[in-house]
Design a protein around this motif. Structure first.
Motif, PDB file in Angstrom:
ATOM      1  N   THR A   1      -0.284  -1.715  -8.601  1.00  0.00           N
ATOM      2  CA  THR A   1      -1.096  -2.232  -7.496  1.00  0.00           C
ATOM      3  C   THR A   1      -2.458  -1.545  -7.531  1.00  0.00           C
ATOM      4  O   THR A   1      -2.702  -0.640  -8.332  1.00  0.00           O
ATOM      5  CB  THR A   1      -0.421  -1.979  -6.131  1.00  0.00           C
ATOM      6  OG1 THR A   1      -0.412  -0.572  -5.867  1.00  0.00           O
ATOM      7  CG2 THR A   1       1.012  -2.507  -6.116  1.00  0.00           C
ATOM      8  N   GLN A   2      -3.335  -1.964  -6.641  1.00  0.00           N
ATOM      9  CA  GLN A   2      -4.718  -1.470  -6.664  1.00  0.00           C
ATOM     10  C   GLN A   2      -4.777   0.045  -6.527  1.00  0.00           C
ATOM     11  O   GLN A   2      -5.619   0.699  -7.155  1.00  0.00           O
ATOM     12  CB  GLN A   2      -5.513  -2.127  -5.530  1.00  0.00           C
ATOM     13  CG  GLN A   2      -6.971  -1.725  -5.468  1.00  0.00           C
ATOM     14  CD  GLN A   2      -7.778  -2.222  -6.651  1.00  0.00           C
ATOM     15  OE1 GLN A   2      -7.504  -3.305  -7.158  1.00  0.00           O
ATOM     16  NE2 GLN A   2      -8.745  -1.440  -7.100  1.00  0.00           N
ATOM     17  N   ARG A   3      -3.906   0.618  -5.703  1.00  0.00           N
ATOM     18  CA  ARG A   3      -3.974   2.061  -5.443  1.00  0.00           C
ATOM     19  C   ARG A   3      -3.090   2.883  -6.376  1.00  0.00           C
ATOM     20  O   ARG A   3      -2.946   4.090  -6.169  1.00  0.00           O
ATOM     21  CB  ARG A   3      -3.602   2.322  -3.981  1.00  0.00           C
ATOM     22  CG  ARG A   3      -4.672   1.820  -3.014  1.00  0.00           C
ATOM     23  CD  ARG A   3      -4.396   2.228  -1.597  1.00  0.00           C
ATOM     24  NE  ARG A   3      -5.525   1.862  -0.731  1.00  0.00           N
ATOM     25  CZ  ARG A   3      -5.402   1.213   0.407  1.00  0.00           C
ATOM     26  NH1 ARG A   3      -4.205   0.834   0.837  1.00  0.00           N
ATOM     27  NH2 ARG A   3      -6.460   0.935   1.139  1.00  0.00           N
TER      28      ARG A   3
ATOM     29  N   GLU B   1      -2.859   4.728  -9.740  1.00  0.00           N
ATOM     30  CA  GLU B   1      -3.758   5.223 -10.791  1.00  0.00           C
ATOM     31  C   GLU B   1      -3.316   4.676 -12.146  1.00  0.00           C
ATOM     32  O   GLU B   1      -2.137   4.743 -12.499  1.00  0.00           O
ATOM     33  CB  GLU B   1      -3.739   6.755 -10.824  1.00  0.00           C
ATOM     34  CG  GLU B   1      -4.288   7.428  -9.580  1.00  0.00           C
ATOM     35  CD  GLU B   1      -5.797   7.334  -9.502  1.00  0.00           C
ATOM     36  OE1 GLU B   1      -6.429   7.046 -10.544  1.00  0.00           O
ATOM     37  OE2 GLU B   1      -6.346   7.543  -8.396  1.00  0.00           O
TER      38      GLU B   1
ATOM     39  N   GLY C   1      -0.758   5.469   0.327  1.00  0.00           N
ATOM     40  CA  GLY C   1      -1.898   4.735   0.874  1.00  0.00           C
ATOM     41  C   GLY C   1      -1.592   3.280   1.149  1.00  0.00           C
ATOM     42  O   GLY C   1      -2.370   2.582   1.795  1.00  0.00           O
TER      43      GLY C   1
ATOM     44  N   ILE D   1      -3.166  -2.815  -0.528  1.00  0.00           N
ATOM     45  CA  ILE D   1      -4.447  -3.214   0.039  1.00  0.00           C
ATOM     46  C   ILE D   1      -4.260  -4.549   0.774  1.00  0.00           C
ATOM     47  O   ILE D   1      -3.266  -5.261   0.538  1.00  0.00           O
ATOM     48  CB  ILE D   1      -5.541  -3.320  -1.044  1.00  0.00           C
ATOM     49  CG1 ILE D   1      -5.209  -4.423  -2.052  1.00  0.00           C
ATOM     50  CG2 ILE D   1      -5.731  -1.975  -1.744  1.00  0.00           C
ATOM     51  CD1 ILE D   1      -6.337  -4.711  -3.033  1.00  0.00           C
TER      52      ILE D   1
END
Length: 237
Positions: free
Chosen positions: A111-113, A115, A198, A201
């Motif tokens: 996913t976007q978060r 790394e 986090g 998104i």
């Protein structure tokens, strides 16, 4: 090590088992302080569970006389877990915990978060993943190996894989701020999606909800991934 998990090739004529790997030998000596004549719980990978008697133990080999390995392993949870790839240290612990809790299908998702460097971690090597799954099975006295698959692209996963995975299952998206609290005590085939540190998104949340997932939350506290997954599984099942 609450169970000595045997590979089929470690069993001879259904009545004798020999193990040679240093980890299990060290555990027998240092943790169990095993002696000839001691009885242990053993299970064959993918098969049944029973008991065996230690016949010999050396630095190179442990030999067991086997009884009937015919008791069934504990039942699996009816869930396929989609987990955003955690940081390597957390991945190792998570795989062990998930396996001990009875999860048999895991997809690690980008996913976007997440790394990008996480995908290069040695912890994703097949032998490393297998080692953590074995530790989870030994902890829970289970013999059925989970399946772990990798999904390195979010969009291809949502468009190409998710529709088939969610068919016949209840899709639950665990994410802070969702309208509904996590349900309790369900007993139906479930697809559980958990984001990274986090969270997902907004775009990812929208796509997953559009695909048919229900948004759920665990309350106002923000938890580490390994804690959240354990809490979700305990509450759901």
């Amino acid at each position: 090590m609450n169970l000595i998990l045997l590979a089929p090739e470690e069993i001879e004529h259904s009545r004798l088992a020999r193990i040679h790997d240093p980890r299990r030998l060290r555990h027998l000596k240092e943790i169990h302080r095993a002696r000839v004549g001691d009885r242990f719980t053993l299970g064959v990978e993918g098969g049944g569970i029973g008991h065996g008697e230690l016949m010999s133990l050396s630095d190179r080999e442990a030999c067991f006389s086997l009884g009937a390995l015919d008791a069934p392993p504990p039942p699996p949870l009816p869930v396929h877990l989609i987990l955003a790839l955690p940081r390597p240290r957390m991945l190792a612990r998570s795989l062990e915990h998930l396996t001990a809790l009875g999860v048999k299908q895991v997809t690690l998702l980008h996913t976007q978060r997440v790394e990008k460097s996480y995908w290069q971690s040695p912890e994703l090597a097949p032998e490393k993943i297998l080692a953590h799954l074995v530790l989870g099975l030994e902890q829970a006295r289970d013999t059925v190996m989970p399946t772990v698959t990798l999904a390195k692209g979010f969009r291809p996963f949502v468009e190409e894989q998710l529709p088939a995975l969610i068919e016949g299952r209840r899709g639950l998206l665990a994410h802070p701020g969702m309208a509904r609290a996590c349900p309790r005590g369900i007993n139906e085939p479930t697809l559980l999606l958990v984001g990274p540190e986090g969270g997902f998104i907004p775009f990812e949340v929208e796509r997953l909800l559009e695909a048919g997932c229900e948004g759920i939350h665990l309350g106002p506290r923000i938890l580490r991934v390994e804690t959240a997954v354990t809490a979700l599984l305990a509450r759901l099942f």
